[in-house]
Design a protein around this motif. Structure first.
Motif, PDB file in Angstrom:
ATOM      1  N   TRP A 150      -4.202   8.473   0.624  1.00  0.00           N
ATOM      2  CA  TRP A 150      -5.312   8.339  -0.324  1.00  0.00           C
ATOM      3  C   TRP A 150      -6.177   9.590  -0.353  1.00  0.00           C
ATOM      4  CZ3 TRP A 150      -5.720   4.605  -3.873  1.00  0.00           C
ATOM      5  CH2 TRP A 150      -4.992   3.423  -3.675  1.00  0.00           C
ATOM      6  N   ARG A 167       3.625   6.070  -1.978  1.00  0.00           N
ATOM      7  CA  ARG A 167       3.174   5.447  -3.213  1.00  0.00           C
ATOM      8  C   ARG A 167       3.655   6.289  -4.402  1.00  0.00           C
ATOM      9  NH1 ARG A 167      -1.057   1.872  -2.795  1.00  0.00           N
ATOM     10  NH2 ARG A 167      -1.801   2.465  -4.876  1.00  0.00           N
ATOM     11  N   ASN A 201       0.813  -1.219   0.000  1.00  0.00           N
ATOM     12  CA  ASN A 201       0.000   0.000   0.000  1.00  0.00           C
ATOM     13  C   ASN A 201       0.848   1.272   0.000  1.00  0.00           C
ATOM     14  OD1 ASN A 201      -2.509   1.420   0.086  1.00  0.00           O
ATOM     15  ND2 ASN A 201      -2.255   1.726   2.282  1.00  0.00           N
TER      16      ASN A 201
END
Length: 318
Positions: free
Chosen positions: A98, A78, A42
């Motif tokens: 996110w 990420r 993740n």
């Protein structure tokens, strides 16, 4: 006689293999090595792989994490994007969360020792911004500015491409410019292609800038990569061309011109593996995923070049 012929065949095959290997090596300068920055899971941190031909990629240092994330509230790393700056240093940006409204940034002289990680609040001014995904950096030698760009959904904008799928995300590309990664221009819209767009990667090609991007449309599903072009880094960019990837879902492109041909690496994320396509003219593309070797569990990032000396130091961890 047959023994002699078999020896001749063996030697010819050996010469052919040496020729193919030498040709692959010649695509890069003698002192160059390709690196690929990527993440796993993740967003566990910065991983690096290397290649001397653009096809076989090997994880560095047993796939260790070279930098663990500390920026942002969620502290993810990420989509790590690394470029060598005009100052000779490596500059990296990444997705920290996110749903946060900023991105991560750090710099390094050797890819081993990194500066303190910084949170850049590029969308904090926008109350309806939902996220800041997959930031990248491209340097413009004409203006001597770095452009940082990313995908954001701003609730209520572009209702014509709004979908109930994918949690209602409906992205467009935004950007800031900077000379020093300390002060930044106001955030502006970079690309509105008429569809939900993420994961732009912009590469200079002579006097043009080539944008590889993902059409994130869910209904009807696109989830493929396309190409747009511009004469200036900040645009305007052309209408996106037809898909350059196949029926699978693809994301996270990073483009490289090698030996006169373009290779675009990307994440076949629904299949849990990486892929690549190749073109000589940016119009006709061939899937060459079966010619590639990638580290297990690798997720998308950026391809860039380093010197052999830099690579050797990095590989030894010194």
């Amino acid at each position: 006689m047959m023994n002699f012929l078999n020896k001749i065949k063996f030697l010819l095959c050996l010469l052919l293999l040496v020729s193919i290997s030498a040709n692959s090596q010649s695509l890069l300068k003698k002192d160059e090595v390709l690196l690929f920055s990527y993440f796993k899971g993740n967003g566990d941190g910065l991983h690096l792989a290397y290649s001397t031909d653009g096809y076989k990629w090997t994880a560095l240092q047993n796939d260790k994490i070279f930098l663990k994330p500390t920026a942002g509230k969620d502290k993810l790393m990420r989509d790590p994007n690394i470029i060598r700056g005009h100052d000779g240093k490596f500059h990296m940006v990444w997705t920290v969360s996110w749903n946060e409204k900023g991105i991560g940034y750090a710099t390094s002289a050797d890819l081993i020792n990194w500066s303190e990680q910084k949170y850049i609040p590029v969308m904090e001014h926008e109350p309806n911004a939902r996220n800041t995904w997959a930031p990248e950096i491209t340097y413009d030698p004409k203006t001597k500015l770095y452009m940082i760009y990313w995908a954001t959904t701003i609730t209520g904008l572009y209702p014509e491409t709004q979908s109930k799928e994918d949690n209602g995300y409906n992205h467009r590309m935004y950007y800031v410019t900077t000379k020093d990664f300390k002060t930044f221009s106001p955030t502006k819209l970079l690309y509105e292609p008429g569809f939900n767009v993420i994961d732009a990667n912009i590469v200079a090609d002579g006097k043009e800038f080539i944008m590889f991007l993902k059409d994130e449309t869910r209904e009807p599903a696109q989830k493929n990569l396309k190409v747009a072009k511009a004469q200036n880094l900040t645009g305007p960019y052309t209408k996106a061309g037809p898909p350059i990837t196949g029926k699978y879902w693809a994301e996270g492109p990073t483009g490289l011109k090698l030996g006169g041909k373009w290779i675009v690496y990307f994440d076949k994320y629904t299949e849990g593996k990486m892929g690549a396509v190749q073109s000589a003219d940016l119009e006709n593309w061939t899937d060459i995923s079966d010619q590639m070797v990638f580290p297990k569990g690798m997720r998308h990032g950026t391809v860039f070049k380093v010197t052999r000396k830099e690579f050797e130091k990095l590989n030894q961890g010194q």
